[in-house]
Design a protein around this motif. Structure first.
Motif, short mmCIF file in Angstrom:
data_model
loop_
_atom_site.label_atom_id
_atom_site.label_comp_id
_atom_site.label_asym_id
_atom_site.label_seq_id
_atom_site.Cartn_x
_atom_site.Cartn_y
_atom_site.Cartn_z
N UNK A 111 36.22 40.86 36.12
CA UNK A 111 35.91 42.24 35.73
C UNK A 111 35.24 42.30 34.36
N UNK A 112 35.53 41.34 33.50
CA UNK A 112 34.84 41.33 32.20
C UNK A 112 33.37 41.00 32.39
N UNK A 113 33.07 40.13 33.36
CA UNK A 113 31.69 39.78 33.66
C UNK A 113 30.93 40.97 34.24
N UNK A 168 35.83 48.33 42.14
CA UNK A 168 36.80 49.11 41.38
C UNK A 168 38.06 49.37 42.21
N UNK A 169 37.89 49.69 43.47
CA UNK A 169 39.05 49.95 44.34
C UNK A 169 39.94 48.73 44.44
N UNK A 170 39.31 47.54 44.52
CA UNK A 170 40.10 46.32 44.68
C UNK A 170 40.74 45.85 43.39
N UNK A 171 40.41 46.49 42.26
CA UNK A 171 41.18 46.23 41.04
C UNK A 171 42.65 46.58 41.32
N UNK A 309 50.20 33.94 49.75
CA UNK A 309 49.77 35.34 49.77
C UNK A 309 48.50 35.53 48.96
N UNK A 310 48.45 34.89 47.79
CA UNK A 310 47.25 34.97 46.95
C UNK A 310 46.05 34.37 47.64
N UNK A 311 46.25 33.21 48.29
CA UNK A 311 45.15 32.54 49.01
C UNK A 311 44.64 33.40 50.16
N UNK A 312 45.57 33.98 50.93
CA UNK A 312 45.19 34.85 52.06
C UNK A 312 44.34 36.02 51.56
N UNK A 313 44.78 36.65 50.47
CA UNK A 313 44.05 37.79 49.89
C UNK A 313 42.64 37.38 49.45
N UNK A 314 42.53 36.22 48.78
CA UNK A 314 41.22 35.77 48.30
C UNK A 314 40.28 35.42 49.44
N UNK A 322 33.68 40.95 48.58
CA UNK A 322 34.13 41.78 47.46
C UNK A 322 34.75 40.88 46.39
N UNK A 323 34.14 40.81 45.20
CA UNK A 323 34.74 40.00 44.14
C UNK A 323 36.02 40.65 43.62
N UNK A 324 37.10 39.90 43.59
CA UNK A 324 38.36 40.43 43.08
C UNK A 324 38.86 39.53 41.96
#
Length: 380
Positions: A111-113, A168-171, A309-314, A322-324
């Motif tokens: 998000x900083x990028x 923004x939504x995926x933030x 869970x993190x891997x599944x989401x990514x 969508x970059x998260x």
């Protein structure tokens, strides 16, 4: 082909940012595996770095495309991109990343990028509008000119909202998806293993954590390395279209230029994934402490749940293009495993301070980038 100096500097800065992203986000991949003592910090960063780099081969030869890089390159309208805009955005991203790393705040490198890129583009549009207003209305006061320039700015489509709104939504959605998936996985595992000998189960889950952390590092590499690749892609496409007026790029529709760039310059994704892997090897112990112990205490079982869970989401968000934030995703996953014990198991004071860092990242990066762009144009 000889590239201009500023383009070479941009590529170098982007790879430096990628490297910083690696050690800034090393905690995302290894915090739980270190806190559960499955691996030492040194072993863990080597393990994570290996899978960060391996993600290149997954993206290039299995998935066959770089959707997230394409999304990043298209967050801003091409008419408001030049090399100075990209340079200013990178300076802002590096500055905020180093600031948050120094203070051990797990903010989002992604998000900083994006914030830096958008902020610099908006300042470029504003200064162009102001210049045009001054020429058209030489008798106006400074404040009248600024007001007219702002009015003109808001009538332009500098930011591609169709691309940016899902980001923004995926933030907010990414940590909730990670939290929801980790709760489900934890409850399933607990019910399956409730009759298992605790010592045997712990040994088994320590081995499984190697797999789950590798999967998360693979997702991290696939997600984050592409963001830098997207920024380099935006700079290279600008150079080919606006400076060289290269017919190979001009004859391709705007939507297809990034795909052509990725095939034309395959070394860019290769070094982007390599840089994030090398950065991960450098680690970041301050953030590891926050992620691995201060949010909630994690057992090997819960580490497997959080990382999976993190891997599944990514992987889901990569498929959607969508970059998260991997930071947000794993934080939500760790909170999820804490909630399966009890609400008080999560240290909400730490979590709220992290939330503030997340919310402030994009606007602060945008402001830094805008000021940097102004300074660059004044020096130029």
């Amino acid at each position: 082909m000889d590239f201009p100096i500023l383009l070479i500097i941009i590529i170098a800065l982007a790879l430096i940012f990628d490297y910083i992203n690696g050690f800034h986000d090393a905690a995302n991949s290894i915090a739980t595996i270190v806190s559960t003592k499955v691996l030492t910090p040194f072993q863990a960063v080597l393990w994570a770095a290996l899978w960060n780099f391996a993600a290149f081969f997954l993206a290039a030869y299995v998935i066959g495309e770089f959707k997230i890089g394409n999304t990043i390159a298209k967050t801003v309208d091409e008419n408001f991109i030049n090399l100075e805009v990209i340079f200013a955005g990178l300076i802002a991203a590096i500055t905020w990343n180093l600031f948050t790393w120094w203070f051990g705040i797990p903010s989002s490198s992604s998000h900083t990028l994006i914030g830096g890129f958008i902020g610099a583009a908006l300042m470029y549009a504003f200064t162009s509008d102001y210049h045009n207003v001054v020429i058209s209305n030489p008798d106006n006061s400074f404040f009248e000119n600024v007001y007219q320039a702002f009015k003109q700015l808001f009538s332009q489509s500098v930011v591609k909202y169709k691309v940016v709104i899902p980001i923004f939504l995926f933030i907010f959605l990414a940590p909730f998806i990670g939290m929801f998936v980790s709760i489900i996985i934890t409850l399933i595992i607990v019910n399956i293993c409730k009759r298992t000998n605790p010592h045997k189960a712990e040994r088994a889950f320590k081995k499984l954590q190697l797999v789950s952390s590798a999967l998360f590092s693979l997702g991290h590499g696939t997600n984050d390395a592409q963001k830098v690749m997207g920024i380099i892609g935006a700079a290279m496409i600008y150079y080919h279209v606006n400076v060289l007026q290269d017919p190979q790029y001009l004859n391709i529709p705007e939507a297809g230029r990034f795909t052509y760039f990725a095939q034309h310059y395959l070394w860019v994704p290769f070094v982007s994934f390599l840089a994030i892997g090398l950065g991960t090897m450098s680690g970041g112990w301050k953030i590891i402490k926050t992620m691995g112990t201060r949010i909630t205490k994690v057992t090997p079982l819960e580490g497997v749940s959080a990382e999976t869970a993190g891997a599944v989401t990514l992987f889901i968000t990569d498929h959607l293009g969508i970059p998260v934030s991997t930071t947000h995703t794993i934080t939500g996953s760790i909170i999820g495993v804490g909630l399966t014990k009890r609400v008080s198991a999560v240290r909400w004071g730490v979590t709220v301070s992290l939330l503030w860092a997340w919310v402030l990242t994009i606007p602060i990066s945008a402001i830094i980038a805008g000021v940097t762009y102004l300074l660059v144009t004044l020096i130029k």
